[in-house]
Design a protein around this motif. Structure first.
Motif: not given
Ligand code: ADP
Ligand code: GN1
Ligand code: MG
Length: 364
Positions: A62-64, A210-220, A235-245
């Motif tokens: 929830q903090e994220n 390739i850098p880690l960026r802030i990505t959504h990670n569940d872009t269904k 854009i909804i379902d933000l539970d997995t927004v975190m560093p990613g490629y």
């Protein structure tokens, strides 16, 4: 109804009287309800019972989401003509001061303002919609690029790490908990045959290319809400927004936006990646990110849909072998059906790979 949703609703500082609550959406993880309020001029709400087997640390989760939505909110306010309440998720605080509450049975709940008059697609039927989705994900990544403060919490560790996913998969095959492995030999072999080539994105990351960026990670695609004119809204379902490629977001969006059939299609002859939809999504995505991605990121975009579709197949098959403990299923062999459809989609992408590369080459 299993839960007293009226009572749970009353533990949040919402505006409007509870009228009714119904199950909502087709997500695989949380229990989602639409709460309708009695007053015509008051908001309705999305109330969710959070899956805390999947998300082990709810305060961090929830903090994220608070940080991400606050940042997006402030940014959108500076864009002329934006309608912030529809273009960004709004969390509702609980009476306890947090953005979630725990009920007497140990269930965790959170609530958002419901975004009315949106359209959500499990299957995409036109290049215009795919283009809009691509642009929306590109803009989303761009808006989060300057999120201040510490890195976001990794809400699910190694979420898209295919090396770790494969280790778990191999372990599930060995344990064969519910004696299903002998029925899925063909699928297991399909996965193992491709395991080395799938590690390329991880390798590029380790080599610093390739850098880690802030990505959504569940872009269904159904996590991208469109408005009534099919323009990108939120854009909804933000539970997995975190560093990613960036490949993870590009890949998952193509997996769903460009598949002509459902994620769990039974008739495998219908499963196919549509190159027109792929081209349109790519064009939308690159229109928003062309100037920020580095050349290696761009070079490997075309590979990303193969990786993410394969990853989903591995995850569905692992869950099938484990006895269906992760994803919601709607019938006994649902996870297997999903895995088969995703593997067929991987094949379809392999067949069209050179065209996929050509498109990106032209667009960049
Ligand atoms: P899951 O992780 O289970 O997929 P989501 O957060 O994606 O859960 O929510 C499930 C569904 O609820 C979404 O696919 C969408 O249809 C709907 N939904 C979620 N939040 C909102 C919102 N704020 N406004 C309108 N619909 C929403
Ligand atoms: C889950 O939450 P939902 O349904 O949007 C899953 C994704 C998978 C997807 C497959 C936290 O997404 O990773 O891609 O199912 N989310 C989580 O449909 O595992
Ligand atoms: Mg969802």
């Amino acid at each position: 109804m299993k839960y007293d949703l009226r009572k749970i609703y009353s533990s949040f500082l919402a505006d409007g009287s509870f009228s009714d609550a119904v199950s909502y959406g087709s997500g695989h993880i949380h229990d989602t309800f639409l709460v309708v309020t009695s007053e015509k001029d008051k908001d309705d709400y999305i109330l969710q019972r959070l899956n805390n087997r999947v998300f082990r640390n709810i305060p961090e989760l929830q903090e994220n989401i608070e940080r991400v939505t606050n940042h997006l909110y402030r940014k959108l306010l500076t864009f002329p003509g934006s309608d912030v309440k529809r273009e960004c998720l709004t969390l509702i605080r609980a009476i306890n001061g947090n953005s979630w509450m725990e009920d007497e049975e140990g269930n965790f709940w959170r609530m958002f303002i419901f975004i009315p008059n949106h359209r959500s697609y499990d299957i995409v039927d036109s290049p215009d919609k795919a283009f809009e989705g691509g642009k929306a994900i590109g803009r989303f990544q761009a808006m989060l690029a300057d999120l201040p403060g510490e890195p976001l919490h990794e809400t699910i560790p190694n979420f898209h790490n295919i090396e770790k996913r494969l280790e778990t998969f191999v372990q599930a095959v060995k344990s064969d908990k519910v004696k299903r492995a002998s029925d899925v030999k063909e699928e297991i072999n399909f996965v193992l045959k491709r395991s080395e080539e799938m590690k390329v994105i991880l390798r590029l990351g380790m080599e610093g290319k390739i850098p880690l960026r802030i990505t959504h990670n569940d872009t269904k695609f159904n996590n991208i809400l469109l408005d009534q004119n099919d323009k990108a809204l939120c854009i909804i379902d933000l539970d997995t927004v975190m560093p990613g490629y960036v490949h993870y977001d590009f890949g998952d969006a193509i997996r769903t936006a460009a598949n002509m059939a459902a994620e769990d299609e039974k008739d495998l002859s219908k499963v196919k990646m549509d190159i027109g939809l792929y081209n349109a999504y790519s064009e939308g995505y690159l229109s928003a990110t062309r100037d920020t991605l580095n050349s290696v990121e761009k070079e490997y975009l075309a590979f990303a849909p193969r990786l993410i579709t394969y990853t989903m197949a591995v995850r569905f098959l692992t869950d099938y072998l484990d006895g269906d403990s992760y994803y919601k299923i709607h019938h006994e062999h649902h996870n297997l059906q999903r895995a088969k459809a995703q593997l067929r989609l991987v094949e379809s992408m392999e067949e069209q790979y050179s065209e996929m590369q050509k498109t990106i080459g032209k667009l960049v």
